[in-house]
Write an enzyme that holds these catalytic residues in place. Structure first.
Site, PDB file in Angstrom:
ATOM      1  CG  ASP A 113      57.933  28.581  30.648  1.00  0.00           C
ATOM      2  OD1 ASP A 113      57.356  27.561  30.826  1.00  0.00           O
ATOM      3  OD2 ASP A 113      58.206  29.276  31.582  1.00  0.00           O
ATOM      4  CD1 TRP A 130      55.482  32.166  35.807  1.00  0.00           C
ATOM      5  CD2 TRP A 130      57.459  31.263  36.439  1.00  0.00           C
ATOM      6  NE1 TRP A 130      55.277  31.728  36.864  1.00  0.00           N
ATOM      7  CE2 TRP A 130      56.271  31.118  37.405  1.00  0.00           C
ATOM      8  CE3 TRP A 130      58.624  30.873  36.569  1.00  0.00           C
ATOM      9  CZ2 TRP A 130      56.467  30.347  38.724  1.00  0.00           C
ATOM     10  CZ3 TRP A 130      58.723  30.003  38.124  1.00  0.00           C
ATOM     11  CH2 TRP A 130      57.725  29.892  38.908  1.00  0.00           C
ATOM     12  CE  LYS A 146      52.168  26.636  36.986  1.00  0.00           C
ATOM     13  NZ  LYS A 146      53.529  27.010  37.076  1.00  0.00           N
TER      14      LYS A 146
HETATM   15  C1  LIG Z   1      54.648  27.483  37.079  1.00  0.00           C
HETATM   16  C2  LIG Z   1      55.612  28.045  35.828  1.00  0.00           C
HETATM   17  C3  LIG Z   1      57.062  27.756  36.029  1.00  0.00           C
HETATM   18  C4  LIG Z   1      57.813  27.033  37.069  1.00  0.00           C
HETATM   19  O1  LIG Z   1      57.619  25.919  37.007  1.00  0.00           O
HETATM   20  P1  LIG Z   1      58.347  24.788  37.814  1.00  0.00           P
HETATM   21  O2  LIG Z   1      57.730  23.365  37.185  1.00  0.00           O
HETATM   22  O3  LIG Z   1      58.052  24.934  39.299  1.00  0.00           O
HETATM   23  O4  LIG Z   1      59.760  24.637  37.711  1.00  0.00           O
HETATM   24  C5  LIG Z   1      57.652  28.402  34.859  1.00  0.00           C
HETATM   25  N1  LIG Z   1      57.003  28.990  34.025  1.00  0.00           N
HETATM   26  C6  LIG Z   1      55.763  29.247  33.850  1.00  0.00           C
HETATM   27  C7  LIG Z   1      55.128  29.831  32.920  1.00  0.00           C
HETATM   28  C8  LIG Z   1      54.945  28.859  35.162  1.00  0.00           C
HETATM   29  O5  LIG Z   1      53.518  28.939  35.003  1.00  0.00           O
END
Ligand SMILES: *Cc1c(COP(=O)(O)O)cnc(C)c1O
Length: 359
Positions: free
Chosen positions: A171, A102, A195
Site C-alpha cells: 500500500d 493503515w 497524497k
Molecule cells: C490515506 C491512506 C489510505 C486510505 O486511502 P483512501 O483512498 O481514503 O481509501 C490507505 N493507506 C494509506 C497508507 C494511506 O495513507
C-alpha cells in the site's frame, strides 16, 4: 494571492505549476472544444490522455512490461478487499504486517477473505519502530505478504523492500513516486491518488500479470483485476478528471528530473525538518531514526497546552493543516512531492520563532 504552504496529509497539496496548467486548459481541453470533465472517456482526446499518462508512469517508475497499470476508483481502501479477492488464488491464508493505522485497516478487510497471519506487530511500540525482517514470523503457506511501506499517521516508513518467496503487496498511498523503487520486487503496488498523485477519486494499481485472472467467486466485476485490465480500466466510467490531473502530475515529475531527483529533494526536505526537531528540546519525534518517514513528519510540542496557539499562529503565517492525527496528537507536517523546500524552510523558521517566544 499569497503563497500558502499546505501540510495536509491528504487530500494534499498539488504542484502549483500543475494547478496553473489545469486552470489554463479547464474550459477547452486539447481539440475537444469542451472541458476535460465534459468529454467521453471513449473519445479520442481522453483515450490519448489515458495512454500518455500510463506511458509516463511506466517511464517514471520503470514498470516492467509484464505488469498491468490500472486507474481505478474506491481509494486505497477498496484495495484492502481487492487484494485478497484476487491474490488468494485458492489459498486460505495471507501474511500481513501490522505497522500502523493503515495496515490495521488492511488486516481487518483481509480477515473477511482469509486467515490473516500477523508477521510483525509494531502496535507494541506505538508504531514507532519496525522489528528486523529476519525476526518476522512469516507463514510460508500464505498467498502473499501485504505491507504498508509508509504509515501516513505515525510517520513510520520502511527504508528497504522486504524480499521473500511469495508475492509482495504494498500500500504505497503516501510514498509512491517519492523515490525510486524496483517494481519487479512486487506483486501488487497500489495507491490512493490524493497524497502524491493527484485529486481524490483515483487509485493506481500496478499488478504483475501472472497474478490476475483467479478472483474468488461472487465478487463484483469491478473488483476483478483481470476484467479491469482487459477493459483498460474503462469497464465503467473512470474518474476522468482525477486521471487527467494525475497525468499532469506525472509530466511535472518528469520535468523535475524523475524519481531520482524527487528522492533527493524529498530526502533534503525531511532532513531539514527532522534536524530542526532533533536540535530542539521543545519539539520531539518518537520514531526510530532509521524508519522516519520522508513524507509525513509528526512532532510533539513539549507543552500540549501550546498546541492550539501553535496551530493558530502557523495558520496566520500561511502554514496550513499542521494538526496531528487525533491518535498521535501534536502536529504532523506532510511534505509530499508537491511541497517545495521553501515550504519546509518556512515551517522550520516558524518553529524556531515559536520556540523562542513560548518555549
Ligand atoms: C490515506 C491512506 C489510505 C486510505 O486511502 P483512501 O483512498 O481514503 O481509501 C490507505 N493507506 C494509506 C497508507 C494511506 O495513507
Amino acid at each position: 494571492m499569497t503563497q500558502a504552504y499546505n501540510f495536509s496529509a491528504g487530500p494534499a497539496m498539488l504542484p502549483r505549476q500543475v494547478l496553473k496548467k489545469i486552470q489554463q486548459e479547464l474550459l477547452d481541453y486539447g481539440n475537444a472544444k469542451a472541458s476535460v470533465m465534459e468529454i467521453s472517456h471513449r473519445g479520442f482526446d481522453f483515450m490519448e490522455l489515458a495512454q500518455r499518462s500510463e506511458k509516463d508512469l511506466r517511464e517514471l517508475m520503470h514498470i516492467p512490461d509484464n505488469y498491468k497499470v490500472l486507474f481505478l476508483q474506491g481509494g486505497a481502501s477498496a484495495q484492502f478487499s481487492m487484494v485478497p479477492a484476487n491474490l488468494l488464488r485458492g489459498k486460505t491464508k495471507a501474511n500481513y504486517t501490522h505497522t500502523g493505522h493503515w495496515s490495521k485497516k488492511a488486516i481487518a478487510e483481509g480477515r473477511r477473505y482469509c486467515d490473516v497471519n500477523i508477521c510483525t506487530d509494531s502496535s507494541t511500540n506505538k508504531y514507532t519502530d519496525i522489528e528486523d525482517f529476519s525476526d518476522w514470523n512469516i507463514d510460508p503457506d500464505g498467498a502473499y505478504l501485504h505491507y504498508t511501506p509508509n504509515e501516513t499517521i505515525a510517520g513510520l516508513e520502511f527504508d528497504y523492500t522486504p524480499e521473500l518467496d511469495m508475492p509482495l503487496v504494498a500500500d504505497m498511498s503516501s510514498t509512491i513516486l517519492s523515490r525510486e523503487i524496483d517494481v519487479s520486487k512486487y506483486g501488487v503496488i497500489y495507491a490512493g491518488a490524493q497524497k502524491n498523485i493527484g485529486p481524490a477519486g483515483l487509485t493506481v494499481v500496478i499488478v504483475r500479470e501472472d497474478l490476475i485472472g483467479q478472483v474468488v467467486d461472487s465478487q463484483p466485476a469491478l473488483f476483478d483485476y483481470s476484467i479491469q485490465a482487459n477493459n483498460d480500466s474503462m469497464y465503467n466510467t473512470p474518474a476522468t478528471f482525477s486521471w487527467y490531473v494525475a497525468g499532469c502530475v506525472f509530466e511535472w515529475i518528469k520535468e523535475q528530473g524523475g524519481l531520482s531527483s524527487m528522492a533527493k529533494i524529498n530526502q533534503t526536505k525531511a532532513q531539514t525538518l527532522y534536524r530542526a526537531i532533533d536540535n530542539s528540546d521543545f519539539y520531539s519525534n518518537p520514531v526510530a531514526s532509521k524508519y522516519r518517514s520522508w513524507m509525513n513528519v509528526p512532532f510533539l510540542l513539549a507543552d500540549d497546552k501550546l498546541n492550539g496557539l501553535f496551530l493558530e499562529r502557523s495558520a496566520d503565517a500561511n502554514l496550513l493543516t499542521l494538526k496531528g492525527h487525533r491518535s498521535v496528537g501534536g502536529m504532523r507536517a506532510s511534505i509530499y512531492n508537491a511541497m517545495p523546500q521553501e515550504g519546509v524552510d518556512a515551517l522550520v523558521d516558524f518553529m524556531n520563532n515559536f520556540e523562542k517566544d513560548y518555549g
